[in-house]
Design an enzyme around this catalytic site. Structure first.
Site, PDB file in Angstrom:
ATOM      1  N   SER A 274       0.843  -1.198   0.000  1.00 57.75           N
ATOM      2  CA  SER A 274       0.000   0.000   0.000  1.00 57.75           C
ATOM      3  C   SER A 274       0.874   1.241   0.000  1.00 57.75           C
ATOM      4  O   SER A 274       1.979   1.237   0.544  1.00 57.75           O
ATOM      5  CB  SER A 274      -0.872  -0.014   1.257  1.00 57.75           C
ATOM      6  OG  SER A 274      -1.606   1.183   1.328  1.00 57.75           O
ATOM      7  N   CYS A 330       7.000   7.305  -9.264  1.00 53.38           N
ATOM      8  CA  CYS A 330       5.977   7.791  -8.328  1.00 53.38           C
ATOM      9  C   CYS A 330       5.592   9.238  -8.577  1.00 53.38           C
ATOM     10  O   CYS A 330       6.478  10.096  -8.703  1.00 53.38           O
ATOM     11  CB  CYS A 330       6.482   7.759  -6.896  1.00 53.38           C
ATOM     12  SG  CYS A 330       6.877   6.159  -6.278  1.00 53.38           S
ATOM     13  N   ARG A 426      -8.521  -2.118  -6.669  1.00 53.82           N
ATOM     14  CA  ARG A 426      -8.232  -1.602  -5.350  1.00 53.82           C
ATOM     15  C   ARG A 426      -7.795  -0.143  -5.381  1.00 53.82           C
ATOM     16  O   ARG A 426      -8.115   0.625  -4.505  1.00 53.82           O
ATOM     17  CB  ARG A 426      -7.127  -2.426  -4.684  1.00 53.82           C
ATOM     18  CG  ARG A 426      -5.841  -2.487  -5.470  1.00 53.82           C
ATOM     19  CD  ARG A 426      -4.844  -3.369  -4.730  1.00 53.82           C
ATOM     20  NE  ARG A 426      -3.490  -2.883  -4.881  1.00 53.82           N
ATOM     21  CZ  ARG A 426      -2.692  -3.255  -5.872  1.00 53.82           C
ATOM     22  NH1 ARG A 426      -3.132  -4.096  -6.786  1.00 53.82           N
ATOM     23  NH2 ARG A 426      -1.473  -2.784  -5.945  1.00 53.82           N
TER      24      ARG A 426
HETATM   25  N1  LIG Z   1       5.491   3.692  -2.147  1.00 58.86           N
HETATM   26  C1  LIG Z   1       4.825   4.652  -2.727  1.00 58.86           C
HETATM   27  O1  LIG Z   1       5.189   5.825  -2.634  1.00 58.86           O
HETATM   28  C2  LIG Z   1       3.606   4.360  -3.518  1.00 58.86           C
HETATM   29  C3  LIG Z   1       3.301   3.082  -3.944  1.00 58.86           C
HETATM   30  N2  LIG Z   1       2.214   2.839  -4.748  1.00 58.86           N
HETATM   31  C4  LIG Z   1       1.967   1.474  -5.215  1.00 58.86           C
HETATM   32  O2  LIG Z   1       0.743   1.453  -5.942  1.00 58.86           O
HETATM   33  C5  LIG Z   1      -0.039   0.332  -5.613  1.00 58.86           C
HETATM   34  C6  LIG Z   1      -1.394   0.728  -5.105  1.00 58.86           C
HETATM   35  O3  LIG Z   1      -1.277   1.443  -3.892  1.00 58.86           O
HETATM   36  P1  LIG Z   1      -2.566   1.897  -3.058  1.00 58.86           P
HETATM   37  O4  LIG Z   1      -3.511   2.611  -3.906  1.00 58.86           O
HETATM   38  O5  LIG Z   1      -2.098   2.603  -1.853  1.00 58.86           O
HETATM   39  O6  LIG Z   1      -3.212   0.480  -2.701  1.00 58.86           O
HETATM   40  P2  LIG Z   1      -4.197   0.069  -1.538  1.00 58.86           P
HETATM   41  O7  LIG Z   1      -4.723  -1.238  -1.935  1.00 58.86           O
HETATM   42  O8  LIG Z   1      -3.541   0.134  -0.216  1.00 58.86           O
HETATM   43  O9  LIG Z   1      -5.319   1.192  -1.528  1.00 58.86           O
HETATM   44  C7  LIG Z   1      -6.298   1.417  -2.543  1.00 58.86           C
HETATM   45  C8  LIG Z   1      -7.558   2.017  -1.935  1.00 58.86           C
HETATM   46  O10 LIG Z   1      -8.276   0.968  -1.295  1.00 58.86           O
HETATM   47  C9  LIG Z   1      -8.579   1.313   0.045  1.00 58.86           C
HETATM   48  N3  LIG Z   1      -8.650   0.071   0.828  1.00 58.86           N
HETATM   49  C10 LIG Z   1      -7.640  -0.769   1.131  1.00 58.86           C
HETATM   50  N4  LIG Z   1      -8.091  -1.824   1.849  1.00 58.86           N
HETATM   51  C11 LIG Z   1      -9.428  -1.654   1.981  1.00 58.86           C
HETATM   52  C12 LIG Z   1     -10.461  -2.412   2.596  1.00 58.86           C
HETATM   53  N5  LIG Z   1     -10.201  -3.557   3.232  1.00 58.86           N
HETATM   54  N6  LIG Z   1     -11.717  -1.925   2.519  1.00 58.86           N
HETATM   55  C13 LIG Z   1     -11.993  -0.776   1.874  1.00 58.86           C
HETATM   56  N7  LIG Z   1     -11.061  -0.018   1.274  1.00 58.86           N
HETATM   57  C14 LIG Z   1      -9.791  -0.451   1.327  1.00 58.86           C
HETATM   58  C15 LIG Z   1      -7.459   2.270   0.428  1.00 58.86           C
HETATM   59  O11 LIG Z   1      -7.813   3.101   1.512  1.00 58.86           O
HETATM   60  C16 LIG Z   1      -7.263   3.052  -0.852  1.00 58.86           C
HETATM   61  O12 LIG Z   1      -8.191   4.089  -0.956  1.00 58.86           O
HETATM   62  C17 LIG Z   1       0.796  -0.463  -4.623  1.00 58.86           C
HETATM   63  O13 LIG Z   1       1.504  -1.433  -5.362  1.00 58.86           O
HETATM   64  C18 LIG Z   1       1.743   0.539  -4.035  1.00 58.86           C
HETATM   65  O14 LIG Z   1       2.976  -0.052  -3.624  1.00 58.86           O
HETATM   66  C19 LIG Z   1       1.385   3.842  -5.097  1.00 58.86           C
HETATM   67  C20 LIG Z   1       1.613   5.124  -4.706  1.00 58.86           C
HETATM   68  C21 LIG Z   1       2.740   5.478  -3.862  1.00 58.86           C
HETATM   69  O1  LIG Z   2       3.877   6.821  -6.165  1.00 54.97           O
HETATM   70  C1  LIG Z   2       3.983   5.696  -6.649  1.00 54.97           C
HETATM   71  N1  LIG Z   2       3.196   5.384  -7.686  1.00 54.97           N
HETATM   72  C2  LIG Z   2       3.207   4.188  -8.274  1.00 54.97           C
HETATM   73  O2  LIG Z   2       2.477   3.949  -9.231  1.00 54.97           O
HETATM   74  C3  LIG Z   2       4.126   3.226  -7.758  1.00 54.97           C
HETATM   75  N2  LIG Z   2       4.393   1.942  -8.076  1.00 54.97           N
HETATM   76  C4  LIG Z   2       5.381   1.548  -7.243  1.00 54.97           C
HETATM   77  N3  LIG Z   2       5.732   2.529  -6.421  1.00 54.97           N
HETATM   78  C5  LIG Z   2       6.777   2.529  -5.397  1.00 54.97           C
HETATM   79  O3  LIG Z   2       8.040   2.777  -6.027  1.00 54.97           O
HETATM   80  C6  LIG Z   2       8.989   1.784  -5.610  1.00 54.97           C
HETATM   81  C7  LIG Z   2      10.060   1.573  -6.658  1.00 54.97           C
HETATM   82  O4  LIG Z   2      10.835   2.726  -6.793  1.00 54.97           O
HETATM   83  P1  LIG Z   2      12.128   2.812  -7.738  1.00 54.97           P
HETATM   84  O5  LIG Z   2      11.688   2.620  -9.128  1.00 54.97           O
HETATM   85  O6  LIG Z   2      12.688   4.164  -7.503  1.00 54.97           O
HETATM   86  O7  LIG Z   2      13.054   1.728  -7.284  1.00 54.97           O
HETATM   87  C8  LIG Z   2       8.109   0.577  -5.371  1.00 54.97           C
HETATM   88  O8  LIG Z   2       8.729  -0.408  -4.600  1.00 54.97           O
HETATM   89  C9  LIG Z   2       6.875   1.198  -4.721  1.00 54.97           C
HETATM   90  O9  LIG Z   2       7.023   1.434  -3.358  1.00 54.97           O
HETATM   91  C10 LIG Z   2       4.960   3.580  -6.707  1.00 54.97           C
HETATM   92  N4  LIG Z   2       4.889   4.805  -6.159  1.00 54.97           N
HETATM   93  K   LIG Z   3       9.095  10.344  -7.327  1.00 55.66           K
END
Ligand SMILES: NC(=O)C1=CN([C@@H]2O[C@H](COP(=O)(O)OP(=O)(O)OC[C@H]3O[C@@H](n4cnc5c(N)ncnc54)[C@H](O)[C@@H]3O)[C@@H](O)[C@H]2O)C=CC1
Ligand SMILES: O=c1[nH]c(=O)c2[nH+]cn([C@@H]3O[C@H](COP(=O)(O)O)[C@@H](O)[C@H]3O)c2[nH]1
Ligand SMILES: [K+]
Length: 511
Positions: A274, A330, A426
């Site tokens: 997440s 990101c 999701r």
């Molecule tokens: N590391 C980072 O900076 C970031 C990573 N990502 C990647 O993108 C992908 C998606 O991330 P998210 O959208 O945060 O996924 P997520 O599955 O955590 O959340 C999606 C939505 O579903 C909701 N949700 C989750 N569980 C729920 C439940 N049991 N019931 C109702 N609602 C629920 C959340 O509150 C959110 O609004 C992941 O692979 C993540 O690693 C995305 C953005 C930033």
């Molecule tokens: O803001 C985001 N939107 C996305 O769509 C997304 N997809 C992956 N990730 C996160 O980025 C990590 C990988 O980062 P690097 O390419 O820099 O190694 C990954 O390991 C995640 O934590 C996301 N973050």
């Molecule tokens: K970034």
């Protein structure tokens, strides 16, 4: 008495990490630079053995991200083979994810990773299609069309190329098992390789001698390839001696079934995937998993603050994944206005997690061995890479050319592209039909095999540790906590100076 004036040093030469990161400014890896320490050991003596989670120790502190352009079975196999670990993404069905996990757990080191296998009824047309898509020249034939089926024969391009009728079945052109050189799985890989080399043949299926079931394949080409790679060292193995493998899941009700199914197939650690891990969903999920499948370690996240960390640690997380918006793909910080500079996030969360004896994974923004070194010396136990491993041979997807450059696709899991594939069920789905991307989709250059990249990367990290005077992760922690590891921020000009400058032209070849 000596006449020489005693030498005095400035009271402050650099800062302790606590001083630097306690000023209300967040920094990332490139902002900070470490002072060299005292060297009294060789770089090769540096031991980077580390904790992936509370209960899992690995030798190489690097793991691959659960993204659909980074980690499927091939990457997880390669990462465990070089002493790290891979986390299977979950932008696929439960069955597909289990099949990937099974492939990792069934893999034997030294064998071809996932050999091509077809059933005897497959046509040459089908074989042609597979060959074009996946670029192989031969396939094992088993009664089930998969590894684990009874070996019936081997079909090579030589058997098939001159047959005009492409509806001919594989069984009619293959060399049958009785005429093949076949190895027994009870023999060690070294003995099998020797047998194949002596035979002057190109390929040797390896079977369970009692049942005749295909276990894997050893080829002359794979032996040659292995000789070109740096020695991988000890692989990461589970308690049963199989390759270690992690997987990602979500926090929806269906993910509970997925987790239990993955546990039944021997998954070692689960990442709750997440962007913002400090939620009731995740806390409930951690509690459920620790109660239902306590043998599997749970990695919660992503988080960037101590407040977020405390709740997940109290819920029972076995590791924390740190990073919000730092990834190369990101756009979260732009879109949602939340996140933190990655160096500060790692340092702050690691400090709290250490009080619970829980390791953290520095996730996102890693571009080179220096960034890995910084993540580890600021308190992370492992570094997680997406973009660095995308574009490698082991990353999912095929190569293609853009402006003459060989590339593979790399995309954020929150990009529109990835959401279309499945994560839209999701990702921000609460808003119904409105989808706002938090990531981009693009391409990265061909980087060769991770089996070659990781050993060089790790050696770079060991040299960094040596320069800082830290012999191990534990030693670096000691130096940091005592304030003996000195650190400063760099101005823009200092950063420019630290990079290559004033060259008319140059080529950056790292290894
Ligand atoms: N590391 C980072 O900076 C970031 C990573 N990502 C990647 O993108 C992908 C998606 O991330 P998210 O959208 O945060 O996924 P997520 O599955 O955590 O959340 C999606 C939505 O579903 C909701 N949700 C989750 N569980 C729920 C439940 N049991 N019931 C109702 N609602 C629920 C959340 O509150 C959110 O609004 C992941 O692979 C993540 O690693 C995305 C953005 C930033
Ligand atoms: O803001 C985001 N939107 C996305 O769509 C997304 N997809 C992956 N990730 C996160 O980025 C990590 C990988 O980062 P690097 O390419 O820099 O190694 C990954 O390991 C995640 O934590 C996301 N973050
Ligand atoms: K970034």
């Amino acid at each position: 008495m000596s006449k020489r004036k005693s030498v005095t040093m400035d009271d402050v030469d650099g800062f302790s990490a606590a001083q630097l990161f306690g000023q209300g400014v967040c920094y990332t890896y490139d902002d900070v630079i470490f002072h060299p320490g005292h060297i009294n050991f060789a770089a090769t003596e540096v031991d980077l053995t580390t904790k992936l989670t509370k209960n899992i120790t690995i030798r190489t502190p690097i793991v691959s991200s659960p993204m659909d352009t980074v980690t499927e079975a091939d990457m997880a196999i390669a990462m465990a083979s070089v002493g790290g670990a891979g986390f299977l993404h979950y932008n696929m069905t439960q069955e597909e994810q289990i099949a990937n996990l099974k492939a990792v757990k069934a893999h034997r080191l030294g064998y071809v990773t996932r050999p091509e296998v077809v059933s005897p009824d497959a046509t040459l047309e089908f074989l042609d299609e597979l060959a074009t898509r996946r670029g192989f020249t031969s396939a094992c034939v088993t009664d089930t069309g998969a590894v684990g089926g009874k070996l019936l024969g081997l079909v090579t391009s030589r058997d098939a190329e001159l047959v005009a009728d492409r509806s001919t079945k594989v069984v009619d052109v293959m060399t049958s098992a009785s005429d093949l050189l076949v190895g027994s799985a009870t023999d060690g890989v070294a003995a099998l390789e020797e047998l194949l080399l002596k035979s002057k043949k190109g390929k040797m299926p390896v079977v369970n001698a009692e049942t005749g079931e295909l276990v894997g394949l050893i080829t002359r080409a794979s032996i040659k390839q292995k000789k070109l790679l740096p020695p991988p060292g000890a692989p990461s193995l589970d308690k049963k001696g199989r390759l270690l493998c992690g997987a990602a899941i979500g926090t929806r009700p269906a993910d509970r079934d997925r987790a239990v199914a993955l546990a039944a197939e021997g998954v070692d650690a689960l990442i709750l995937d997440s962007s913002q891990g400090d939620s009731t969903y995740q806390i409930e999920m951690v509690k459920f998993l620790k109660k239902t499948i306590p043998e599997v370690d749970v990695i919660a996240g992503n988080i960037v603050t101590q407040n977020q960390a405390r709740r997940l640690l109290d819920a029972g997380a076995d590791a924390l994944r740190v990073g919000m918006g730092s990834g190369s793909i990101c756009t979260t910080q732009e879109v949602c206005a939340v996140g933190r500079g990655q160096a500060t996030a790692v340092y702050k969360v690691a400090n709290l997690a250490a009080q619970y004896d829980v390791p953290i994974i520095a996730d996102g923004g890693i571009q080179n061995s220096g960034h890995v070194t910084k993540a580890l010396t600021l308190g992370a136990s492992t570094a997680m890479c997406g973009s660095m491993f995308a574009g490698t041979t082991e990353a999912p997807g095929e190569y293609f050319y853009v402006d003459g450059v060989r590339v593979k696709k790399y995309r954020g899991m929150g990009s529109l592209d990835a959401m279309k594939k499945g994560s839209d069920t999701r990702y921000l789905s609460e808003s119904g039909h409105l989808k706002v991307a938090q990531g981009v989709s693009g391409t990265v250059k061909d980087k060769g095999s991770v089996c070659k990249m990781v050993p060089y990367l790790i050696h770079g990290v060991k040299q960094g540790f040596q320069d800082m005077g830290a012999k191990s992760h534990a030693h670096a922690t000691e130096l940091r906590n005592a304030g003996d590891m000195r650190v400063e921020t760099r101005t823009g000009a200092a950063q420019a100076e630290g990079g290559v400058h004033d060259m008319h032209s140059y080529k950056k070849v790292l290894w």
